[in-house]
Motif scaffolding. Structure first.
Motif, PDB file in Angstrom:
ATOM      1  N   VAL A  20       0.838  -1.195   0.000  1.00 40.34           N
ATOM      2  CA  VAL A  20       0.000   0.000   0.000  1.00 40.34           C
ATOM      3  C   VAL A  20       0.879   1.254   0.000  1.00 40.34           C
ATOM      4  CG1 VAL A  20      -1.649   1.371   1.335  1.00 40.34           C
ATOM      5  CG2 VAL A  20      -1.966  -1.103   1.120  1.00 40.34           C
ATOM      6  N   THR A  21       1.940   1.240   0.805  1.00 38.31           N
ATOM      7  CA  THR A  21       2.840   2.390   0.884  1.00 38.31           C
ATOM      8  C   THR A  21       3.450   2.688  -0.472  1.00 38.31           C
ATOM      9  OG1 THR A  21       3.381   1.868   3.185  1.00 38.31           O
ATOM     10  CG2 THR A  21       4.884   3.346   2.016  1.00 38.31           C
ATOM     11  N   ARG A  22       3.930   1.665  -1.167  1.00 37.93           N
ATOM     12  CA  ARG A  22       4.552   1.862  -2.479  1.00 37.93           C
ATOM     13  C   ARG A  22       3.542   2.363  -3.508  1.00 37.93           C
ATOM     14  NH1 ARG A  22       5.771  -2.721  -4.367  1.00 37.93           N
ATOM     15  NH2 ARG A  22       5.446  -4.135  -2.610  1.00 37.93           N
ATOM     16  N   THR A  23       2.313   1.844  -3.445  1.00 38.47           N
ATOM     17  CA  THR A  23       1.280   2.289  -4.382  1.00 38.47           C
ATOM     18  C   THR A  23       0.900   3.741  -4.128  1.00 38.47           C
ATOM     19  OG1 THR A  23       0.374   0.038  -4.502  1.00 38.47           O
ATOM     20  CG2 THR A  23      -1.026   1.820  -5.299  1.00 38.47           C
ATOM     21  N   VAL A  24       0.748   4.094  -2.853  1.00 40.88           N
ATOM     22  CA  VAL A  24       0.420   5.477  -2.500  1.00 40.88           C
ATOM     23  C   VAL A  24       1.564   6.405  -2.891  1.00 40.88           C
ATOM     24  CG1 VAL A  24       0.023   7.070  -0.577  1.00 40.88           C
ATOM     25  CG2 VAL A  24      -1.175   4.875  -0.644  1.00 40.88           C
ATOM     26  N   ALA A  25       2.799   5.973  -2.653  1.00 42.95           N
ATOM     27  CA  ALA A  25       3.957   6.810  -3.001  1.00 42.95           C
ATOM     28  C   ALA A  25       4.019   7.055  -4.504  1.00 42.95           C
ATOM     29  CB  ALA A  25       5.244   6.145  -2.512  1.00 42.95           C
ATOM     30  N   ASP A  26       3.827   6.003  -5.289  1.00 38.72           N
ATOM     31  CA  ASP A  26       3.827   6.159  -6.748  1.00 38.72           C
ATOM     32  C   ASP A  26       2.735   7.131  -7.182  1.00 38.72           C
ATOM     33  OD1 ASP A  26       5.899   4.372  -6.960  1.00 38.72           O
ATOM     34  OD2 ASP A  26       4.645   2.673  -7.546  1.00 38.72           O
ATOM     35  N   ASP A  27       1.572   7.009  -6.553  1.00 40.10           N
ATOM     36  CA  ASP A  27       0.438   7.853  -6.921  1.00 40.10           C
ATOM     37  C   ASP A  27       0.668   9.303  -6.530  1.00 40.10           C
ATOM     38  OD1 ASP A  27      -2.357   8.341  -7.770  1.00 40.10           O
ATOM     39  OD2 ASP A  27      -2.687   8.672  -5.640  1.00 40.10           O
ATOM     40  N   GLU A  28       1.184   9.529  -5.328  1.00 43.36           N
ATOM     41  CA  GLU A  28       1.413  10.895  -4.867  1.00 43.36           C
ATOM     42  C   GLU A  28       2.484  11.598  -5.690  1.00 43.36           C
ATOM     43  OE1 GLU A  28      -0.043  12.894  -2.747  1.00 43.36           O
ATOM     44  OE2 GLU A  28      -1.538  11.464  -2.044  1.00 43.36           O
ATOM     45  N   TRP A  29       3.566  10.908  -5.996  1.00 47.32           N
ATOM     46  CA  TRP A  29       4.621  11.519  -6.802  1.00 47.32           C
ATOM     47  C   TRP A  29       4.138  11.771  -8.221  1.00 47.32           C
ATOM     48  CZ3 TRP A  29       8.908  13.892  -5.373  1.00 47.32           C
ATOM     49  CH2 TRP A  29       9.431  13.638  -4.100  1.00 47.32           C
TER      50      TRP A  29
END
Length: 234
Positions: A30-39
Motif C-alpha cells: 500500500v505504501t509503495r502504491t500510494v507513493a507512486d500515486d502521490e509523486w
C-alpha cells in the motif's frame, strides 16, 4: 502486531478496533502504491505548469501555425514534458533522497532538468538548432528562474502550501508526510470493512482519476493511468 493495530486505529480511538489487520507486506505494498500515486500527482501538476509556461512563451509562434500543426506540436510538447518530469522524479526517488539535503528546498536535479527541458522546447518553437545546448545561453539565468518558479508554484498548489520557499521546507519530507497520512487513512477506512488490498488499490486509482478530472480535465481523465505523469492534454 500491536504496532500494526495502532497504525489502523483512528487517532481518537472512537471507532473501535480494526476489523482487519493488514500484514507488514500488505502495508508495504500500500505504501509503495500510494507513493507512486502521490509523486505522479505532483509530477502532473509540475508538468502541466511547465507546459503552460512553454505555450505562453511560444504563443506568438503557435498563432502563426495552421490548426493541425499547432495541435500536433502542442501534443508532442505535452508528451515530452510529461515524460521528462516523470523520468526526473523517478531518478530522484531512486537516489533514496540523496538530493534532498537539509537547506535545499527543492532537488537541484529537478530544477536543472526542467531548465534543460524549457530550453529545448523553446528552441523548437523558435526554430533554433540547440543540439549542443548553447543556442539560448544568453537566457540561462532567466530560464533557471522560470523553471524554479514553475516548480515552486506547482508544489504549493499540489501540497496546499503558502510558501515552499520558507526556511527548512523539504519537498522530500512534505511528500513523506502526505504518503504516511494517506496510507493511514486508507488502512483505517478499509480495515473496518474487512476489505482486501485490491479494494485499497481501487480506491487509490479512482480517487486519483477523480482528482485528474477535477484538476486537469476530462481529456486527461480519459487517458489516466495510475502512477503516470500527465497534463491537461493527456
Amino acid at each position: 502486531l500491536q504496532a500494526i493495530e495502532r497504525l489502523h486505529a483512528p487517532r481518537d480511538g472512537a471507532a473501535g478496533a480494526a476489523g482487519r489487520v493488514y500484514s507488514l507486506a500488505d502495508i508495504d505494498r500500500v505504501t509503495r502504491t500510494v507513493a507512486d500515486d502521490e509523486w505522479a500527482g505532483l509530477g502532473s501538476v509540475i508538468a502541466d505548469c511547465m507546459l503552460e509556461t512553454v505555450l505562453d512563451i511560444g504563443d506568438a509562434v503557435l498563432q502563426k501555425m495552421s490548426f493541425v500543426d499547432e495541435i500536433t506540436l502542442t501534443n508532442r510538447i505535452a508528451a515530452e514534458v510529461s515524460n521528462a518530469v516523470e523520468k526526473t522524479l523517478q531518478n530522484i526517488r531512486a537516489q533514496e533522497h540523496a538530493s534532498f539535503d537539509v537547506g535545499h528546498d527543492l532537488p537541484g536535479e529537478l530544477v536543472a532538468s526542467l531548465r534543460a527541458l524549457l530550453r529545448h522546447e523553446l528552441s523548437v518553437l523558435a526554430g533554433v538548432d540547440d543540439e549542443d545546448g548553447s543556442a539560448l545561453d544568453g537566457y540561462s539565468a532567466q530560464l533557471s528562474l522560470i523553471a524554479e518558479s514553475a516548480v515552486h508554484d506547482a508544489v504549493e498548489e499540489y501540497c496546499g502550501l503558502a510558501d515552499s520557499r520558507a526556511p527548512f521546507f523539504s519537498l522530500a519530507h512534505e511528500m513523506e508526510n502526505r504518503i504516511r497520512d494517506r496510507r493511514r487513512e486508507l488502512l483505517v477506512r478499509h480495515s473496518r470493512g474487512y476489505e482486501g488490498l485490491s479494494d485499497i488499490e481501487d480506491d487509490i486509482r479512482e480517487s486519483r482519476r477523480r482528482w485528474t478530472r477535477s484538476e486537469l480535465g476530462g481529456g486527461a481523465a480519459r487517458s489516466f493511468e495510475l502512477g503516470v505523469v500527465t497534463t491537461k492534454l493527456g
